[in-house]
Write a protein that holds these residues in place. Structure first.
Motif: not given
Length: 239
Positions: A90-112
């Motif tokens: 019906d076009k109603t919506y909700s939104q959230k944003q946050y910092w995912d520490v596990k994702k941050e570490k996985q990104d660092l590992l992927n880059s390394a």
């Protein structure tokens, strides 16, 4: 600074309608550098998650607004690497944003884990630039009379050592027709910073995933190293 979601929701709601759904789930997954994955899934009446089959090109201008918002927050306490919008039918919506520490570490590992590719590419480029500027690169004229640069080395061994003062020491040995020579040339500042940052991240943030090291030895065949050949061409040791 906040973000106006109305035009973004409007564009997504009007464009993504290839399936009947109860809810649309829109997810952005950012790396610290600002690159991101954009995922769209439909939630059916039965709760099944159905991925979209169409690309986002026609509404990229609206979708990119979240990336612009990310750039304004990445160096603040409000930084995020996950941004999720849920739009009901019906076009109603909700939104959230946050910092995912596990994702941050996985990104660092992927880059390394693929850092050696960047090292190899940058070294090949810097060596050519230095030797060209110093008339070390062999040349010849092709059949059209144009000057052509030839390879001055067939393979090389690049050794990078971080000493007790956290300064970078390095040695470059190049081989051509089975003859070795040591090339003494200055590394670019950005490259030195890249090596030192890799050393810092792998020995600190990734210390439970990465063995301690202070010396990286890379064997180059003067072309890209396959991702599945890392262990054959790159060695990290502690001296």
């Amino acid at each position: 600074m906040s973000i106006n979601l109305v035009p973004i929701v409007e564009a997504i709601y009007n464009y993504y309608n290839e399936f009947t759904y109860v809810k649309l789930i829109i997810q952005y997954e950012f790396t610290e550098s600002g690159s991101y994955k954009f995922l769209i899934r439909y939630v059916s009446d039965s709760g099944e998650l159905i991925p979209t089959e169409i690309d986002s090109d026609p509404i990229d201008d609206e979708i990119e607004k979240v990336s612009e918002y990310f750039e304004t927050k990445i160096n603040t306490e409000e930084k995020f690497n996950r941004f999720i919008i849920e739009i009901n039918n019906d076009k109603t919506y909700s939104q959230k944003q946050y910092w995912d520490v596990k994702k941050e570490k996985q990104d660092l590992l992927n880059s390394a884990e693929v850092f050696y590719q960047w090292v190899n590419e940058r070294m090949m480029s810097m060596i050519f630039e230095y030797e060209k500027d110093n008339d070390i690169v062999p040349t010849e004229y092709d059949s059209d009379g144009d000057l052509e640069y030839l390879s001055s080395w067939d393979s090389g061994v690049f050794t990078f050592h971080i000493n007790e003062k956290n300064n970078l020491e390095y040695k470059v040995v190049l081989t051509k027709d089975e003859k070795e020579r040591t090339l003494d040339f200055p590394l670019k500042d950005y490259f030195i910073e890249g090596i030192l940052d890799h050393y810092k991240v792998t020995n600190n943030e990734l210390s439970d995933e990465w063995k301690p090291w202070n010396t990286m030895i890379l064997k180059s065949l003067h072309y890209d190293i396959p991702y599945d050949k890392r262990d054959e061409f790159v060695n990290y040791i502690l001296e």
